[in-house]
Design an enzyme around this catalytic site. Structure first.
Site, mmCIF file in Angstrom:
data_model
loop_
_atom_site.group_PDB
_atom_site.id
_atom_site.type_symbol
_atom_site.label_atom_id
_atom_site.label_comp_id
_atom_site.label_asym_id
_atom_site.label_seq_id
_atom_site.Cartn_x
_atom_site.Cartn_y
_atom_site.Cartn_z
ATOM 1 N N ASN A 9 -2.907 17.384 -6.363
ATOM 2 C CA ASN A 9 -2.735 17.177 -7.797
ATOM 3 C C ASN A 9 -3.853 16.226 -8.213
ATOM 4 O OD1 ASN A 9 -1.911 16.166 -10.298
ATOM 5 N ND2 ASN A 9 -0.174 15.024 -9.457
ATOM 6 N N LYS A 11 -4.174 14.849 -11.078
ATOM 7 C CA LYS A 11 -3.736 13.937 -12.147
ATOM 8 C C LYS A 11 -4.762 13.995 -13.287
ATOM 9 C CE LYS A 11 -1.330 11.413 -8.611
ATOM 10 N NZ LYS A 11 -0.734 10.188 -8.112
ATOM 11 N N HIS A 95 6.838 15.422 -11.431
ATOM 12 C CA HIS A 95 6.121 14.391 -10.660
ATOM 13 C C HIS A 95 6.629 13.016 -11.109
ATOM 14 C CE1 HIS A 95 2.927 11.669 -9.400
ATOM 15 N NE2 HIS A 95 2.682 12.551 -8.453
ATOM 16 N N GLU A 97 5.209 10.376 -11.923
ATOM 17 C CA GLU A 97 4.535 9.792 -13.095
ATOM 18 C C GLU A 97 5.056 10.418 -14.383
ATOM 19 O OE1 GLU A 97 0.606 10.533 -11.614
ATOM 20 O OE2 GLU A 97 0.967 9.049 -10.041
ATOM 21 N N GLU A 167 8.199 13.165 -2.524
ATOM 22 C CA GLU A 167 7.207 12.114 -2.736
ATOM 23 C C GLU A 167 7.919 10.821 -3.101
ATOM 24 O OE1 GLU A 167 3.209 13.846 -3.917
ATOM 25 O OE2 GLU A 167 4.417 14.043 -5.723
ATOM 26 N N GLY A 173 0.112 6.494 -4.812
ATOM 27 C CA GLY A 173 -0.938 5.794 -5.549
ATOM 28 C C GLY A 173 -1.481 4.551 -4.863
ATOM 29 N N SER A 214 0.410 8.781 -0.489
ATOM 30 C CA SER A 214 -0.522 8.082 0.419
ATOM 31 C C SER A 214 -0.803 8.861 1.700
ATOM 32 C CB SER A 214 -0.010 6.671 0.757
ATOM 33 O OG SER A 214 -0.084 5.854 -0.384
#
Ligand code: PGA
Length: 259
Positions: A9, A11, A95, A97, A167, A173, A214
């Site tokens: 992804n 982003k 996701h 975020e 995730e 991140g 990560s």
């Protein structure tokens, strides 16, 4: 044998010109690594030109989000029809975020999942507990709840078209803490168990469960070997193709040596 899934992804990263160069290099790389099913999930504006570039490459292209409705007064949104019209067959849903910054809930994830399936798209459903949940030792409950709500109303036939990405929010991140392989194994087993309860073992084993958060060249091989890890969903480390290639190579070497 099913190919191992490896995808990224992007982003809100990469200009269109960077995206096109990336795609071209990835196509060349993909010939060296036929054992992987590769996919990329770029920003919406890059989907159409990338779909042309990746045509016949075998590399799948996905969208980062969509609305569940076909059309309407929803400024800033894009619909499943707009995606399928340009040949997009994969859509990332929920996701962390999106959940954190754009009020995505398990309910909207469910609506989008049903809509994606109705339109013949593969929903890549992202789930994962927050650091707080983990600290209170309720990760498995959180995961079970997220899956059950996301898949509410999804029948066994459609379930085969789903991908799940686990995730953990605390692993994603720059500030993310890589998850311990034993922990990933425990949660992935739990995810498979919920899917089995919902759809039976035969269908549950068909649903790929990816790990993300990560993932780096240093830990990818070990993560890829874990039971019930059918793919890796990568952010930062796959945006740079030197690192992405290193992940492909290390996962391969580890598998060949049987470690
Ligand atoms: P990361 O992102 O690999 O950069 O931690 C993972 C993700 O958000 O999917």
């Amino acid at each position: 044998m099913k190919r191992f899934l490896l995808g990224t992804n992007w982003k809100m990263h990469k200009s269109l010109s960077e995206a096109l160069v990336y795609a071209e290099t990835l196509i060349a790389l993909s010939h060296d690594y036929p054992e992987y099913e590769l996919f990329i999930i770029p920003p919406h504006t890059h989907l159409w030109p990338l779909s042309k570039k990746l045509e016949h490459s075998g590399i799948r292209l996905g969208a980062q989000n969509m609305h569940w409705l076909d059309q309407g007064a929803y400024t800033g949104e894009i619909s499943p029809l707009m995606l399928t019209e340009i040949g997009i067959g994969l859509v990332e849903i929920g996701h962390s975020e999106r959940r954190q910054y754009y009020n995505e809930t398990d309910d909207t994830v469910n609506k989008k999942t049903l809509s994606a399936l109705k339109h013949g798209m593969t929903p890549l459903i992202c789930i994962g507990e927050a650091a707080y949940d983990k600290s209170k030792m309720v990760s498995e409950e959180v995961i079970r709840r997220q899956i059950k709500i996301a898949l509410n109303g999804v029948g066994p036939l459609e379930a085969r078209d789903i991908w799940i990405a686990y995730e953990p929010v605390w692993a994603i991140g720059e500030q993310g803490i890589p998850a311990e392989p034993t922990y990933v194994e425990q949660i992935h087993a739990q995810i498979r168990k919920v899917l089995t309860q919902l759809y039976g073992l035969e269908i549950a084993v068909e649903i790929p469960i990816l790990y993300g958060g990560s993932v780096h060249p240093e830990n990818a091989a070990e993560l890829a070997e874990i039971n019930n890890v059918d793919g890796l969903f990568i952010g930062r480390s796959a945006w740079d193709l030197v690192k992405f290639r290193s992940i492909m190579e290390r996962v391969r070497k580890n598998r060949i040596s049987g470690n």
